[in-house]
Design a protein around this motif. Sequence first.
Motif, PDB file in Angstrom:
ATOM      1  N   GLY A  30       0.820  -1.208   0.000  1.00  0.00           N
ATOM      2  CA  GLY A  30       0.000   0.000   0.000  1.00  0.00           C
ATOM      3  C   GLY A  30       0.846   1.247   0.000  1.00  0.00           C
ATOM      4  N   CYS A  31       2.136   1.073   0.095  1.00  0.00           N
ATOM      5  CA  CYS A  31       3.057   2.196   0.116  1.00  0.00           C
ATOM      6  C   CYS A  31       4.414   1.666  -0.311  1.00  0.00           C
ATOM      7  CB  CYS A  31       3.118   2.803   1.518  1.00  0.00           C
ATOM      8  SG  CYS A  31       4.120   1.845   2.665  1.00  0.00           S
ATOM      9  N   PRO A  32       5.389   2.556  -0.512  1.00  0.00           N
ATOM     10  CA  PRO A  32       6.663   2.041  -1.015  1.00  0.00           C
ATOM     11  C   PRO A  32       7.522   1.356   0.048  1.00  0.00           C
ATOM     12  CG  PRO A  32       6.654   4.447  -0.969  1.00  0.00           C
ATOM     13  CD  PRO A  32       5.336   4.014  -0.479  1.00  0.00           C
ATOM     14  N   TYR A  33       7.102   1.406   1.286  1.00  0.00           N
ATOM     15  CA  TYR A  33       8.016   0.963   2.346  1.00  0.00           C
ATOM     16  C   TYR A  33       7.892  -0.499   2.717  1.00  0.00           C
ATOM     17  CZ  TYR A  33       8.432   5.935   2.471  1.00  0.00           C
ATOM     18  OH  TYR A  33       8.634   7.219   2.079  1.00  0.00           O
ATOM     19  N   VAL A  35       6.791  -4.357   1.868  1.00  0.00           N
ATOM     20  CA  VAL A  35       6.470  -5.336   0.833  1.00  0.00           C
ATOM     21  C   VAL A  35       6.645  -6.726   1.440  1.00  0.00           C
ATOM     22  CG1 VAL A  35       7.220  -3.892  -1.104  1.00  0.00           C
ATOM     23  CG2 VAL A  35       8.853  -5.430   0.002  1.00  0.00           C
ATOM     24  N   VAL A  42       8.787  -7.102   4.653  1.00  0.00           N
ATOM     25  CA  VAL A  42      10.069  -6.399   4.659  1.00  0.00           C
ATOM     26  C   VAL A  42       9.830  -4.899   4.657  1.00  0.00           C
ATOM     27  CG1 VAL A  42      12.237  -6.065   3.425  1.00  0.00           C
ATOM     28  CG2 VAL A  42      11.090  -8.275   3.322  1.00  0.00           C
ATOM     29  N   LEU A  44      11.418  -1.614   3.595  1.00  0.00           N
ATOM     30  CA  LEU A  44      12.495  -1.244   2.665  1.00  0.00           C
ATOM     31  C   LEU A  44      13.183   0.056   3.052  1.00  0.00           C
ATOM     32  CD1 LEU A  44      10.951  -2.090  -0.825  1.00  0.00           C
ATOM     33  CD2 LEU A  44      12.781  -3.297   0.365  1.00  0.00           C
ATOM     34  N   ASP A  45      12.470   0.925   3.737  1.00  0.00           N
ATOM     35  CA  ASP A  45      13.041   2.221   4.073  1.00  0.00           C
ATOM     36  C   ASP A  45      12.371   2.764   5.312  1.00  0.00           C
ATOM     37  OD1 ASP A  45      15.090   3.629   2.590  1.00  0.00           O
ATOM     38  OD2 ASP A  45      13.913   3.069   0.831  1.00  0.00           O
ATOM     39  N   ASP A  46      12.955   3.846   5.774  1.00  0.00           N
ATOM     40  CA  ASP A  46      12.442   4.486   6.953  1.00  0.00           C
ATOM     41  C   ASP A  46      11.228   5.347   6.579  1.00  0.00           C
ATOM     42  OD1 ASP A  46      12.389   5.585   9.478  1.00  0.00           O
ATOM     43  OD2 ASP A  46      13.598   7.296   8.824  1.00  0.00           O
ATOM     44  N   CYS A  47      10.064   5.021   7.133  1.00  0.00           N
ATOM     45  CA  CYS A  47       8.894   5.889   6.974  1.00  0.00           C
ATOM     46  C   CYS A  47       8.779   6.680   8.275  1.00  0.00           C
ATOM     47  CB  CYS A  47       7.641   5.051   6.744  1.00  0.00           C
ATOM     48  SG  CYS A  47       6.113   5.987   6.918  1.00  0.00           S
ATOM     49  N   THR A  48       8.487   7.977   8.154  1.00  0.00           N
ATOM     50  CA  THR A  48       8.543   8.813   9.359  1.00  0.00           C
ATOM     51  C   THR A  48       7.172   8.985  10.014  1.00  0.00           C
ATOM     52  OG1 THR A  48       8.202  10.818   8.063  1.00  0.00           O
ATOM     53  CG2 THR A  48      10.480  10.156   8.462  1.00  0.00           C
ATOM     54  N   LEU A  49       6.112   8.443   9.413  1.00  0.00           N
ATOM     55  CA  LEU A  49       4.783   8.677   9.967  1.00  0.00           C
ATOM     56  C   LEU A  49       4.618   7.937  11.296  1.00  0.00           C
ATOM     57  CD1 LEU A  49       2.580   8.472   6.759  1.00  0.00           C
ATOM     58  CD2 LEU A  49       3.712  10.424   7.796  1.00  0.00           C
ATOM     59  N   GLY A  52       0.078   4.886  10.995  1.00  0.00           N
ATOM     60  CA  GLY A  52      -0.025   4.430   9.612  1.00  0.00           C
ATOM     61  C   GLY A  52      -1.009   3.302   9.447  1.00  0.00           C
ATOM     62  N   GLN A  53      -1.430   3.133   8.201  1.00  0.00           N
ATOM     63  CA  GLN A  53      -2.400   2.094   7.898  1.00  0.00           C
ATOM     64  C   GLN A  53      -1.769   0.708   8.005  1.00  0.00           C
ATOM     65  OE1 GLN A  53      -5.441   3.624   4.983  1.00  0.00           O
ATOM     66  NE2 GLN A  53      -3.646   4.684   4.204  1.00  0.00           N
ATOM     67  N   CYS A  54      -0.445   0.659   7.825  1.00  0.00           N
ATOM     68  CA  CYS A  54       0.251  -0.616   7.975  1.00  0.00           C
ATOM     69  C   CYS A  54      -0.018  -1.157   9.377  1.00  0.00           C
ATOM     70  CB  CYS A  54       1.743  -0.444   7.735  1.00  0.00           C
ATOM     71  SG  CYS A  54       2.484   0.932   8.627  1.00  0.00           S
TER      72      CYS A  54
END
Lengths: 370, 643
Positions: A30-33, A35, A42, A44-49, A52-54
């Motif tokens: 649902g986002c680039p981070y 998968v 996994v 993949l990167d640091d999300c700063t929120l 989140g919906q995750c």
Amino acid sequence: MDMKVKGSKELLTEVIDAGLCTLCGACAGGCPYLVSYKGRAVLLDDCTLSEGQCYRYCPRTYTDMDAVSQQVFGMPYSGDELGAVKEIFLARSVDKEIHERGQDGGTVTALLSVALAEGIIEGVIETKMDDDKIPQGFVARSREELLECSGVSYEPSPVLEALNHLPRESTEKLGIVGLPCHVAAVAKMKTYPPQNRVNIDNVKLVVGLLCGWSLANGFHQFLQQNFDLPRVTKFDIPHHPGHTFDVYTKSDKESVELDEIRQYINNACSYCLDMTAEFADISIGSGRAKFKGWNTVIVRTDAGAELIKLAKAKHVLETQPTPVESVTNLKRAALNKKKRALNNIIAKTGDKNDLLYVGLREDILDNLLA
Amino acid sequence: MAGIDIDAPGTTELFIGNEAIARGALEAGIGFAAAYPGTPSTEIMESLASVAKKMNFYAEWSVNEKVAFETAAGASFAGIRAITAMKQNGVNVISDFLANLVVSGIGAGLVLVSCDDPSAISSSNEQDTRNIAKWLDIPLLEPGTFQEAKDMTKWAFDLAEELDTICMIRSVTRIAHARGNVTLGELPRKEHKAHFDEIASFTPTLTKFAPVLSAWKHQQLHAKLDKAQEIFEPSPFNWYRGPDKAELLIITCGSCWLYSLEAVNALKLESKVGILKLGTIWPLPQKLIEKHLSKSQKILVVEEIDPFLEGSIKELVADLPPASPHPTFYGKRSGHINAFGELNPDMVIEAIARIMDITYESRPAEYSKKAEEVPLTYMPPRLMTFCSGCPHRATFWAIKNALRLDGRDGFVTGDIGCYSMALGPAGFCQVRTMYCMGAGAGIASGLGKLGQFGFKQPVLAVCGDSTFFHATIPALINGIYNQSNFTLIILDNNATAMTGFQPHPGTGMTAMEEPTKVVSMDTLCASLGVPVEVCDPFDLKNTTETLLKAMSKDGIKVVIMRRECELVRARREKKPLYKVHVDPDKCLGEACGCDRLCTRVFGCLGLEWDKEAGKAKIDETVCAGCGVCADICPQGAIIKEAV
Ligand SMILES: Cc1cc2nc3c(=O)[nH]c(=O)nc-3n(C[C@H](O)[C@H](O)[C@H](O)COP(=O)(O)OP(=O)(O)OC[C@H]3O[C@@H](n4cnc5c(N)ncnc54)[C@H](O)[C@@H]3O)c2cc1C
Ligand code: SF4
Ligand code: SF4
Ligand code: SF4
Ligand code: SF4
């Protein structure tokens, strides 16, 4: 029990790294981070929120069972062993091809084919195995594609990643087939509708599969080492008698002692309270030994009941009553799963008041822990 | 601006230091020049190569510094004056050949130019190569002005021939890259005639060109240095400016001469402080120094990086008769001058003021503060990063994702080139070791043998195309021979981009712009019996999958990331690959589902964050139109259209 919605970092520490992740895929795609990849969620990167919906839709973050039940069934969570039940019976596909390629009675595929044919849904988010038998989310839009998804993988399948991949402007009416964890995540989505993602109201039908556990922890490597996976046509764990894990090829069947397989039981499943996908429209399991080639079917919602009626009317499905004794056994197994999971959770947290994601009312908890 | 080959003796031209050195080589009548690019030395060879054909000499970019030096030595052995130039790290690479060459002596004049990079502005390390002259007994000159840069270079060839040994010139960034007046000399128009005289004859003789009887030759070398010292004593490259008796004597060399002069003038101490500027650095002109030491009781040594003069002069003083005055030394050991980094006039002023106990304020404190703030307010802070459209950014994006997906704590051993920037956010901090040319693959080869100790992490060694030819091949072969486990990723952008797009063996072009055979790294690697995959880094999906596949296999694997350096492409094609824009209706910005992936994480300079709108946008003046960001945007909000 922390009821706050948090972000991907907490998802990582509280769920993924904590060994609770069932790989349902709700956080992925649902986002680039986030998968899924070969049996892992996994980052993949640091999300700063910080919210989140995750985190929100993960079936292993705090889940208010009353709120979710209210959304799906219009009433608080009952705490009954099998959840909200309208009807229980045995069923199988009349269509020979579906029955043959189906895992047990082919009921899942049969029902979906009717729903597709009748325009109740236009696509189904299912699980499809690739050549190496790695399960992936897949949107089936035809009878052919439904058949490609028949049969089960006992490995966790990131089904909901495929849902998250759909373009947010899509209006396609959807069905979803999933295990109890997938179904719980979808119920959370219905309760707290997603932003910037495909409209969850598009999901018209949720078919749940009964589930004791999935197989992970290097299970795929085990399969790779022992079988020529591209040639495998079916995996099965037939219930009594047998206690085996069976692997079929076109011409052959090989059996492995179930005890040899137990080491691969997904650790995350030991914290799961739900055996019967309680928030589905219809939940479907195997008919067990006595009714080989049949499915146990639990109808929970009006939408589910409608579909069964239609399938019977179209002579796609045949049914027979489930013996009382089988229902009793099913209830006992479901209750045991709840009790075992709660105890495992308490053993993990070391605190009776910290039940991780489980948001049950006191009275229900007291019953289960009694 | 005139080229370095302008034939107008007596006229004055503006040259950067590197051009002045190249001009000196022309005036010395060189027939051969070879180098490997390295900042701040590169323009020496570049300017020589640009006139080589016209001036009837030969110039080449060699595969590495050692080979460059060896080819130049070959020319010298056959009677052709030859020059090689390199940055400080190159001197390390050539040191083995150098240490042996000094034993034998040379043929025609052979000069080594080493350009040091104080403050390591364009280098991995900071290093003072003057030390190698002392270590290996090499006559060493260091220019303090642009004129000297030319004159010294020219003279170094005569000196080399007179002494029969290689001579070395040390320069630093501020000489190499600053520009100043140079009065030109004659350009000899001589026909070069090459012949190697030391052939085997019927009577058994030893060749001159081998380090044999080395202890004896070492002694002879010392005699050559004694002779050099005698020659250096009256050299016009050493001079004194100041009073006969000084309160303070500054001894300095190179670019520090100008800093010292400026400091003394600024403090108006011309009548009290003398400056001895040395141009012949090794061996030191002992008598000249002793003579000037008596001018003052206080000596301040001003030089960049190591206390080379300071230590060497103290050695001289230790040998002085006990009765003679022993002055007090100030410099790096006393803490008056930094033993690291570049110097500047302010630092020298401060040192002088401290020693002489005077207060000096170059400008009011208030003004200084303002002056420091101004650039910060008008200049956006910028991290070192890849150019917009650079293939390396895409490569490291794929590497990062592949390593995270793989999930076994894999990592990158890096190397020297533009891609060293992947130590930082430019390459998502993926490079976890970075030392010198070729070290990435060497370190990986060692790591890949640790399986018996439980090491399971995938190792990705990254090198550039030029670096591959320079020093990676032996490490690759080592890994194959010793059955190590790693993936070598060659970033083939078809140029030595970091130093300014010099050609290399893979480009099919020589320094003199003649087409040549392309040395194919693909074929070379394949011939070693390892799997070779070629990816276009702009195809992120395929690149990531290829890397994952390579990592899943044991042994040595080679993955070539082939995509031309964007600056080279843009220079040739003069238009972007795609026209790119952001659809604000689709852009999620900071919301859940994106969190500014393009501007916050991917970080191409062509992307801007429009804070007010809460959307990303393309800065069309910067965007190179590679279109890679369109492939990473989770919402398909970045649109690329064919131009
Ligand atoms: C991990 C796992 C554990 C199970 N445990 C039990 C159990 O303990 N008791 C019980 O009665 N039944 C269990 N089942 C359900 C049972 O195996 C059959 O799926 C069910 O009886 C339906 O049979 P069918 O013939 O109608 O299926 P089919 O018509 O063949 O349809 C099978 C459906 O399952 C979906 N599917 C396949 N693999 C997965 C997966 N890994 N995750 C999610 N969906 C998948 C396919 O997309 C397809 O829609 C389990 C299933 C799985 C995947
Ligand atoms: S963007 Fe949203 S879903 Fe993705 S990691 Fe961040 S908070 Fe989670
Ligand atoms: S359980 Fe599902 S939502 Fe939660 S972390 Fe695992 S894959 Fe993501
Ligand atoms: S990655 Fe796409 S959605 Fe996210 S900020 Fe950039 S343009 Fe917008
Ligand atoms: S297209 Fe995107 S990634 Fe490429 S240069 Fe432009 S902004 Fe940068």
